[in-house]
Structures are given as structure tokens and as C-alpha cells.
Design a protein around this motif. Structure first.
Motif, PDB file in Angstrom:
ATOM      1  N   PHE A 146      23.089   5.148   6.587  1.00 16.94           N
ATOM      2  CA  PHE A 146      22.638   3.978   7.342  1.00 16.94           C
ATOM      3  C   PHE A 146      22.386   4.318   8.811  1.00 16.94           C
ATOM      4  N   SER A 147      21.590   5.357   9.016  1.00 19.35           N
ATOM      5  CA  SER A 147      21.215   5.714  10.377  1.00 19.35           C
ATOM      6  C   SER A 147      19.779   6.210  10.379  1.00 19.35           C
ATOM      7  N   LEU A 148      19.041   5.826  11.406  1.00 18.47           N
ATOM      8  CA  LEU A 148      17.667   6.246  11.587  1.00 18.47           C
ATOM      9  C   LEU A 148      17.541   6.716  13.025  1.00 18.47           C
ATOM     10  N   ASP A 149      17.207   7.999  13.182  1.00 15.22           N
ATOM     11  CA  ASP A 149      17.194   8.579  14.519  1.00 15.22           C
ATOM     12  C   ASP A 149      18.606   8.439  15.082  1.00 15.22           C
ATOM     13  N   ARG A 150      18.775   7.795  16.219  1.00 15.78           N
ATOM     14  CA  ARG A 150      20.127   7.615  16.773  1.00 15.78           C
ATOM     15  C   ARG A 150      20.599   6.175  16.611  1.00 15.78           C
ATOM     16  N   SER A 158      -1.621  10.660  -1.496  1.00 15.76           N
ATOM     17  CA  SER A 158      -0.302  11.271  -1.612  1.00 15.76           C
ATOM     18  C   SER A 158       0.768  10.389  -0.982  1.00 15.76           C
ATOM     19  N   VAL A 159       2.007  10.730  -1.256  1.00 14.35           N
ATOM     20  CA  VAL A 159       3.120   9.976  -0.686  1.00 14.35           C
ATOM     21  C   VAL A 159       3.098  10.051   0.836  1.00 14.35           C
ATOM     22  N   GLU A 160       2.880  11.257   1.378  1.00 14.44           N
ATOM     23  CA  GLU A 160       2.841  11.416   2.835  1.00 14.44           C
ATOM     24  C   GLU A 160       1.693  10.614   3.439  1.00 14.44           C
ATOM     25  N   GLU A 161       0.553  10.617   2.756  1.00 13.20           N
ATOM     26  CA  GLU A 161      -0.601   9.841   3.251  1.00 13.20           C
ATOM     27  C   GLU A 161      -0.279   8.353   3.215  1.00 13.20           C
ATOM     28  N   TYR A 162       0.424   7.923   2.145  1.00 17.99           N
ATOM     29  CA  TYR A 162       0.760   6.500   2.068  1.00 17.99           C
ATOM     30  C   TYR A 162       1.735   6.103   3.169  1.00 17.99           C
ATOM     31  N   ILE A 163       2.693   6.953   3.474  1.00 21.01           N
ATOM     32  CA  ILE A 163       3.653   6.653   4.537  1.00 21.01           C
ATOM     33  C   ILE A 163       2.918   6.438   5.856  1.00 21.01           C
ATOM     34  N   LEU A 183       9.692   1.888  18.065  1.00 18.33           N
ATOM     35  CA  LEU A 183      10.359   1.638  16.788  1.00 18.33           C
ATOM     36  C   LEU A 183       9.703   2.382  15.626  1.00 18.33           C
ATOM     37  N   GLU A 184       8.407   2.651  15.724  1.00 12.98           N
ATOM     38  CA  GLU A 184       7.671   3.214  14.592  1.00 12.98           C
ATOM     39  C   GLU A 184       8.251   4.515  14.031  1.00 12.98           C
ATOM     40  N   PRO A 185       8.778   5.431  14.856  1.00 13.12           N
ATOM     41  CA  PRO A 185       9.392   6.632  14.270  1.00 13.12           C
ATOM     42  C   PRO A 185      10.517   6.306  13.282  1.00 13.12           C
ATOM     43  N   CYS A 186      11.238   5.220  13.537  1.00 10.68           N
ATOM     44  CA  CYS A 186      12.297   4.813  12.605  1.00 10.68           C
ATOM     45  C   CYS A 186      11.703   4.314  11.297  1.00 10.68           C
ATOM     46  N   LEU A 187      10.587   3.593  11.380  1.00 18.26           N
ATOM     47  CA  LEU A 187       9.913   3.130  10.160  1.00 18.26           C
ATOM     48  C   LEU A 187       9.456   4.331   9.344  1.00 18.26           C
ATOM     49  N   ARG A 188       8.891   5.328  10.022  1.00 17.07           N
ATOM     50  CA  ARG A 188       8.417   6.513   9.310  1.00 17.07           C
ATOM     51  C   ARG A 188       9.586   7.232   8.615  1.00 17.07           C
ATOM     52  N   GLU A 189      10.703   7.343   9.319  1.00 17.71           N
ATOM     53  CA  GLU A 189      11.875   7.984   8.713  1.00 17.71           C
ATOM     54  C   GLU A 189      12.410   7.141   7.569  1.00 17.71           C
ATOM     55  N   GLN A 190      12.413   5.820   7.735  1.00 17.40           N
ATOM     56  CA  GLN A 190      12.872   4.930   6.661  1.00 17.40           C
ATOM     57  C   GLN A 190      12.059   5.163   5.398  1.00 17.40           C
ATOM     58  N   GLN A 191      10.741   5.215   5.554  1.00 20.62           N
ATOM     59  CA  GLN A 191       9.872   5.382   4.399  1.00 20.62           C
ATOM     60  C   GLN A 191      10.106   6.736   3.716  1.00 20.62           C
ATOM     61  N   ARG A 192      10.281   7.774   4.502  1.00 16.39           N
ATOM     62  CA  ARG A 192      10.502   9.093   3.914  1.00 16.39           C
ATOM     63  C   ARG A 192      11.820   9.168   3.162  1.00 16.39           C
ATOM     64  N   ARG A 193      12.788   8.390   3.617  1.00 19.22           N
ATOM     65  CA  ARG A 193      14.107   8.396   2.976  1.00 19.22           C
ATOM     66  C   ARG A 193      14.096   7.625   1.649  1.00 19.22           C
ATOM     67  N   VAL A 194      13.398   6.488   1.621  1.00 13.46           N
ATOM     68  CA  VAL A 194      13.508   5.598   0.462  1.00 13.46           C
ATOM     69  C   VAL A 194      12.342   5.701  -0.503  1.00 13.46           C
ATOM     70  N   VAL A 195      11.307   6.470  -0.147  1.00 12.57           N
ATOM     71  CA  VAL A 195      10.112   6.522  -0.987  1.00 12.57           C
ATOM     72  C   VAL A 195      10.408   7.122  -2.361  1.00 12.57           C
ATOM     73  N   VAL A 196      11.538   7.805  -2.500  1.00  8.25           N
ATOM     74  CA  VAL A 196      11.904   8.401  -3.788  1.00  8.25           C
ATOM     75  C   VAL A 196      12.328   7.354  -4.813  1.00  8.25           C
ATOM     76  N   ILE A 197      12.604   6.148  -4.360  1.00  7.91           N
ATOM     77  CA  ILE A 197      13.041   5.086  -5.274  1.00  7.91           C
ATOM     78  C   ILE A 197      11.859   4.663  -6.145  1.00  7.91           C
ATOM     79  N   PRO A 198      11.992   4.691  -7.475  1.00  5.15           N
ATOM     80  CA  PRO A 198      10.888   4.349  -8.374  1.00  5.15           C
ATOM     81  C   PRO A 198      10.306   2.965  -8.094  1.00  5.15           C
TER      82      PRO A 198
END
Length: 252
Positions: free
Chosen positions: A100-104, A150-155, A181-196
Motif C-alpha cells: 500500500f505505497s506508491l512512490d513515497r 500492449s499492456v504498457e501501451e494501455y497503461i 500525481l500522475e506518476p503514482c497512477l502509472r505505478e498503480q496501473q503497473r502494479r495491478v494490471v496483472v489482475i485478470p
């Protein structure tokens, strides 16, 4: 009577689980001790007992608490660990802290800021969007639906959609806040995109939000946005539970 704690408009059980985990980590509930009754906690958090039970299940899956039938729910004692094994409560706390952390920032801090910015932006954009704004959002949606995306393109497209949504508010301060704030959104997406199913679900919510904006229906637009963001905290609980279980299997 204690005033019910204020919850964000997200999954209530996820929010309560997070608040309970924070309270356990802060020592508000003694390790090895019994939690207050369901009635007391439901009143404190302003939720139903069924919602509270859902939150308990999430914490049980992470090993933070356990339930004894007819006795109640207890905080997992730190000493309950095999020799050389990290105590379950400490492991649960560490997994939560890491997940439960994104960036700092904490995920809950990020969500507070994100919801404040985008809700305000949507409210303003309803009256201020022009044809160019609608065309930009439509192009982003079309690009995300292209075969081979691709997943990266979608993010990146997802971040661009939300960035342009804020820009449509025509408010420079909101745009400035969003840029931080956007860098946190990008990190959020990369973390959770694995969820089906997450990407397809996100695409559908974007389309619903766009349609409501196109109709300049503020109520429907905000409702679509709330539906789009309401599961974010739950996704992080899914990640935390999977991480906790995976680490536990490695220790066995």
C-alpha cells in the motif's frame, strides 16, 4: 456515542480492512487480544455487520487476525511463528506497508488526492469541454481498443485519458496538481494490471464516463467515475493477500 469514521466512496469492506490494519499497526488493538464486538466496530466505522465481516475475512486471509467461533476475532500474536519464521502479524504488517505505497505516498493518500482532483475536474469539464476535448478523449479510447495494444501501451493511454480529462476542466491549478500525481497512477496501473479482467473493465468504465461527458450529464459522469475508482483499494488488498500467501508458502 462515538462518531462514525468517514470512509471514502470505494469498497466499504476494503476501506474498513485498511483502517483496521492501520489501527493494529499503531497498537490500538493489542497483539493477541480480542477485537471489540462486531456491533461496536460496525458503529465506529459506520457500516453494517456484513460489511465488517467482509473486512475481517480480508484480514484473516492476510494473517493479521483469526476468528474463534463463539468467542470473537483476535489480533494475531507476534509470537505465533515457527523458529526462523517471521511472525505472521509482522509479516502482514510489512506486506501491507510495502503493497500500500506508491512512490513515497500511501495508497490511501494517493486516492484522497486523486479523487479530489478528478471529481472537481469532471464537475468543471461538464460545462467547459469543447469539440476538441471530446475528440481527444475519443481518439484515446479508439487507440486503446486497437488490436495488438500492449499492456504498457494501455497503461500510457490510461494515464493520457485521465490527464486529458483533467485538462478539459480548463483549470491550470488542477492540471499542475495532476502532473505531480500522475506518476503514482502509472505505478498503480503497473502494479495491478496483472489482475485478470482489469484492463477490459477499465476500458468499459472509460467508455461509460466518456458517454456521460458527451451528454453533459454531471450526475452520470460522476457516478461512472466513482464506479471506475471504487475497486482500486480492493485491487491492492488482492495484491497484498497474494503476496502474503506467496511468502508464507516459501517459508513452509
Amino acid at each position: 456515542m462515538a462518531k462514525p469514521r468517514t470512509l471514502r466512496k470505494t469498497s466499504r469492506s476494503d476501506e474498513v480492512a485498511q483502517l483496521l490494519m492501520d489501527a493494529i499497526a499503531a497498537g490500538e488493538f493489542e497483539a493477541g487480544g480480542r477485537l471489540p464486538s462486531e456491533n461496536a466496530l460496525a458503529e465506529e466505522y459506520g457500516v453494517s455487520r456484513s460489511t465488517l465481516r467482509e473486512a475481517f475475512k480480508k484480514l484473516e486471509q492476510m494473517g493479521a487476525i483469526y476468528t474463534m467461533h463463539g468467542s470473537g476475532s483476535y489480533v494475531r500474536a507476534r509470537s505465533e511463528a515457527a523458529p526462523g519464521e517471521e511472525p505472521r502479524l509482522e509479516r502482514a504488517g510489512r506486506v501491507v506497508s510495502e503493497t500500500f505505497s506508491l512512490d513515497r505516498f500511501s495508497v490511501t493518500e494517493y486516492l484522497d488526492a486523486r479523487l479530489a482532483i478528478e471529481r472537481t475536474a469532471i464537475s468543471l469539464a461538464i460545462d467547459r469541454m469543447d469539440d476538441a476535448d471530446f475528440l481527444t478523449l475519443k481518439r484515446i479510447l479508439d487507440q486503446s481498443e486497437q488490436e495488438g495494444c500492449s499492456v504498457e501501451e494501455y497503461i500510457e493511454l490510461d494515464c493520457k485519458f485521465h490527464r486529458e480529462l483533467v485538462r478539459a476542466s480548463k483549470n491550470e491549478f488542477l492540471c499542475l496538481f495532476w502532473s505531480h500525481l500522475e506518476p503514482c497512477l502509472r505505478e498503480q496501473q503497473r502494479r495491478v494490471v496483472v489482475i485478470p479482467g482489469l484492463v477490459e473493465g477499465s476500458k468499459n468504465k472509460h467508455h461509460q464516463l466518456y458517454d456521460a461527458l458527451l451528454q453533459r450529464n454531471k450526475k452520470e459522469a460522476l457516478a461512472a467515475y466513482e464506479a471506475h475508482t471504487s475497486t482500486i483499494l480492493g485491487r491492492f488488498f488482492t495484491l497484498a493477500s497474494e503476496s502474503y500467501s506467496s511468502e508464507g508458502q516459501k517459508q513452509e
